[in-house]
Design a protein around this motif. Structure first.
Motif, short mmCIF file in Angstrom:
data_model
loop_
_atom_site.label_atom_id
_atom_site.label_comp_id
_atom_site.label_asym_id
_atom_site.label_seq_id
_atom_site.Cartn_x
_atom_site.Cartn_y
_atom_site.Cartn_z
N SER A 105 31.08 45.12 34.76
CA SER A 105 32.07 44.21 34.04
C SER A 105 32.01 44.65 32.57
O SER A 105 30.99 45.10 32.05
CB SER A 105 31.79 42.81 34.36
OG SER A 105 30.39 42.37 33.78
N ARG B 122 40.85 46.75 32.57
CA ARG B 122 40.32 46.91 34.06
C ARG B 122 41.21 47.89 34.70
O ARG B 122 40.66 48.80 35.54
CB ARG B 122 40.41 45.85 34.82
CG ARG B 122 40.31 45.79 36.30
CD ARG B 122 40.16 44.48 36.70
NE ARG B 122 39.67 44.48 38.23
CZ ARG B 122 40.03 43.24 39.05
NH1 ARG B 122 40.26 42.17 38.64
NH2 ARG B 122 39.63 43.87 40.44
N GLN C 261 35.94 41.06 32.55
CA GLN C 261 36.64 41.60 33.81
C GLN C 261 35.77 42.48 34.54
O GLN C 261 35.09 43.38 34.19
CB GLN C 261 37.84 42.32 33.21
CG GLN C 261 38.87 41.67 32.36
CD GLN C 261 39.82 42.57 32.09
OE1 GLN C 261 40.43 43.51 32.71
NE2 GLN C 261 40.36 42.29 30.74
#
Length: 254
Positions: free
Chosen positions: A12, A175, A20
């Protein structure tokens, strides 16, 4: 479960809208997570499980369901990935296709290529690629929506296949960031699919540090397409870094 929790969903970062989860990129997924040894292990476990239960039983049917619906699609995707990472295999399959081709396989100039914004650089590489001796090099130092493109004269109502090799050292800053191909005709974005007939939409963005990856897509031009009104471009979205492009071909399918 272990692969998914500890290797697929373990990373993340703090993005524009908070933390994210970052899935492994395409290259990492098939070279570090679902490796050939992992696929072989899944196959063995399912085979051993089937041998341990009575034929035709509820347990046997459940194992057969898991093989058919979960393992076989995974194994097929892994085999496709192996081809994408093996230039010799990809070139062998591509050479079997015979269609009218608009090829950009030269390695002598940058004629016809354009880049934006101004800080995006294009050049010819010094290391050979799978097809040419000097692949096209794209360097985008910031995640400022870099675009590198080339004009193409498309025919109307024609299905095309576009294929190329790409090698990346690209950082995704969000992301879903990465590099992807964009086809356009008469000012309209063309839908890319993974097959010429009834294909699924393919908008895969590539990122990370990879070896050569073979990519293949299909699209169909509109009825009123005119010569000179098309473009093929490579775009960065929420990503920055270096990409090498080799053996780009646009071929008529039907």
């Amino acid at each position: 479960g272990r692969k998914w929790v500890k290797e697929m969903m373990s990373k993340s970062f703090l993005g524009k809208f908070g933390p994210q989860t970052v899935l492994p990129n395409y290259y990492e997924m098939w070279n570090e997570v679902y490796t050939p040894d992992t696929i072989a292990e899944y196959d063995r476990l399912l085979t051993d499980a089937a041998a341990a239960v009575q034929s035709g039983s509820l347990e046997a049917r459940r194992i057969a369901l898991m093989r058919r619906e979960m393992f076989e699609p995974l194994a097929q995707a892994a085999d496709l990935a192996r081809e994408r990472f093996d230039p010799a295999r990809a070139l062998k399959r591509r050479s079997s296709f015979r269609g009218g081709a608009v090829a950009f396989e030269d390695s002598e100039s940058l004629e016809g290529w354009s880049a934006a914004p101004k800080n995006v650089r294009i050049s010819r590489g010094t290391r050979p690629g799978p097809v040419t001796s000097a692949p096209l090099v794209i360097e985008a130092p910031t995640d400022n929506a870099a675009v590198v493109g080339h004009a193409v004269a498309f025919k109307p109502s024609t299905c095309y296949r576009v294929s190329y090799f790409i090698r990346l050292d690209v950082e995704a800053t969000e992301r879903r960031g990465g590099v992807f191909l964009y086809a356009k005709c008469r000012g309209k974005k063309l839908k890319l699919t993974d097959a010429p007939v009834d294909g699924k939409r393919d908008s895969m963005k590539l990122n990370g540090r990879t070896g050569w990856v073979f990519v293949e897509n299909y699209f169909t031009t509109p009825e009123k397409a005119d010569s000179g009104e098309g473009t093929i471009s490579f775009r960065y979205v929420d990503a920055k870094g270096r990409a090498e492009l080799d053996g780009l071909r646009v071929e008529e399918v039907r």
